[in-house]
Design a protein around this motif. Sequence first.
Motif, short mmCIF file in Angstrom:
data_model
loop_
_atom_site.label_atom_id
_atom_site.label_comp_id
_atom_site.label_asym_id
_atom_site.label_seq_id
_atom_site.Cartn_x
_atom_site.Cartn_y
_atom_site.Cartn_z
N SER A 1 0.81 -1.22 0.00
CA SER A 1 0.00 0.00 0.00
C SER A 1 0.84 1.27 0.00
N THR A 2 2.12 1.15 0.35
CA THR A 2 2.96 2.36 0.43
C THR A 2 4.20 2.31 -0.45
N SER A 3 4.67 1.12 -0.81
CA SER A 3 5.88 1.01 -1.63
C SER A 3 5.90 -0.32 -2.36
N GLY A 4 6.92 -0.49 -3.20
CA GLY A 4 7.02 -1.68 -4.01
C GLY A 4 8.43 -2.23 -4.02
N MET A 5 8.60 -3.33 -4.72
CA MET A 5 9.91 -3.98 -4.84
C MET A 5 10.01 -4.64 -6.22
N LEU A 6 11.00 -4.22 -6.99
CA LEU A 6 11.32 -4.88 -8.25
C LEU A 6 12.35 -5.95 -7.95
N ILE A 7 12.04 -7.19 -8.29
CA ILE A 7 12.94 -8.31 -8.03
C ILE A 7 13.58 -8.74 -9.35
N ASP A 8 14.85 -8.44 -9.48
CA ASP A 8 15.69 -8.69 -10.65
C ASP A 8 15.39 -7.73 -11.79
N THR A 9 16.36 -7.63 -12.72
CA THR A 9 16.26 -6.66 -13.81
C THR A 9 16.58 -7.27 -15.18
N GLY A 10 16.68 -8.59 -15.26
CA GLY A 10 16.86 -9.26 -16.53
C GLY A 10 18.20 -9.00 -17.19
N TYR A 11 18.21 -9.10 -18.51
CA TYR A 11 19.43 -8.98 -19.30
C TYR A 11 19.90 -7.53 -19.46
N GLY A 12 19.07 -6.58 -19.07
CA GLY A 12 19.46 -5.18 -19.22
C GLY A 12 19.34 -4.70 -20.65
N VAL A 13 18.24 -5.06 -21.30
CA VAL A 13 17.97 -4.59 -22.66
C VAL A 13 16.68 -3.77 -22.63
N GLY A 14 16.75 -2.52 -23.06
CA GLY A 14 15.57 -1.68 -23.07
C GLY A 14 15.40 -0.87 -21.78
N ASP A 15 14.31 -0.13 -21.74
CA ASP A 15 14.06 0.82 -20.66
C ASP A 15 13.13 0.19 -19.61
N LEU A 16 13.68 -0.69 -18.79
CA LEU A 16 12.88 -1.33 -17.75
C LEU A 16 12.40 -0.31 -16.73
N ARG A 17 13.27 0.62 -16.35
CA ARG A 17 12.87 1.61 -15.36
C ARG A 17 11.67 2.43 -15.84
N GLY A 18 11.70 2.82 -17.09
CA GLY A 18 10.58 3.57 -17.63
C GLY A 18 9.27 2.80 -17.54
N PHE A 19 9.34 1.49 -17.85
CA PHE A 19 8.14 0.65 -17.78
C PHE A 19 7.63 0.56 -16.35
N LYS B 1 16.81 -10.02 6.23
CA LYS B 1 16.41 -8.66 5.91
C LYS B 1 14.91 -8.61 5.64
N GLN B 2 14.22 -7.65 6.26
CA GLN B 2 12.78 -7.51 6.11
C GLN B 2 12.44 -6.20 5.38
N PHE B 3 11.53 -6.27 4.44
CA PHE B 3 11.02 -5.08 3.75
C PHE B 3 9.53 -4.95 4.05
N ASP B 4 9.13 -3.79 4.54
CA ASP B 4 7.72 -3.49 4.82
C ASP B 4 7.22 -2.59 3.69
N LEU B 5 6.35 -3.14 2.84
CA LEU B 5 5.84 -2.41 1.69
C LEU B 5 4.48 -1.78 1.99
N GLY B 6 4.02 -1.89 3.23
CA GLY B 6 2.69 -1.42 3.58
C GLY B 6 1.69 -2.53 3.34
N ASN B 7 1.31 -3.22 4.36
CA ASN B 7 0.41 -4.39 4.37
C ASN B 7 1.00 -5.61 3.64
N VAL B 8 2.20 -5.50 3.15
CA VAL B 8 2.93 -6.62 2.53
C VAL B 8 4.36 -6.61 3.07
N HIS B 9 4.80 -7.77 3.55
CA HIS B 9 6.14 -7.89 4.12
C HIS B 9 6.93 -8.95 3.36
N VAL B 10 8.18 -8.63 3.06
CA VAL B 10 9.05 -9.54 2.31
C VAL B 10 10.29 -9.83 3.14
#
Length: 226
Positions: A30-48, A131-140
């Motif tokens: 509800s408050t933040s997110g987590m991108l897990i891995d970034t692949g081969y690094g081809v193209g504009d993943l961040r933009g997507f 290591k714990q990440f609190d994303l807001g109602n979701v914990h990783v």
Amino acid sequence: MIEFTKKVITDHIDRIRGVGDVCMYYVHGSTSGMLIDTGYGVGDLRGFIEKTYQHPYEVVITHGHADHANGIAQWNSVWMNLTDRDLYYERAGIELRKQMLRKKYSDIDTWDDAMFQPVYQGEFKNLEEGKQFDLGNVHVEMIHAPGHTQGMMIPLVEEDRIALFGDACGVFTFLFRPECSTVDVYRKTLLKLKSYEGKYDRILRQHGTCESPKSLVDENLEVAEE
């Protein structure tokens, strides 16, 4: 132009695909997110990602292999177990990535190098066991799982009861490269994963069908013990 797509897996987890045979995941609370891995690094993943999701987010790399970590140059800081830092730099070259993609894309040698993200110049934040990440109602929670690489990490999405095994444990886990552990160390990792079985009901991976039954750990353990 490289296209990225997303597929909804649960209310909190999306599977992201770009170039190649590997997928990524985005976990959103509800408050933040987590991108897990970034692949081969081809193209504009961040933009997507930033067009698709509105919350601030962290970038987490499960391990240092070229098909999982090579998009990170688009960010100033990412999380990765520092044991795999040298491995990332060893396998960050564009020619190596083209070689890995050649079987799927016969015209890969005609692709402009500008389509590929360069070698990372930013900060690696150490991704450690527990290591714990609190994303807001979701914990990783992060689980250290040496085997495929020494710094291999597994994110456990607690509310969804999903473990993102990635390459840590699969139908075809590589243990033959120099960066891999011994079979004995991998066996201990599998026993550790069994101790978490009460916390997850589903296993997601990043190649092939991208999902496995919970029997996967027992099957890998049987092979390791043999």
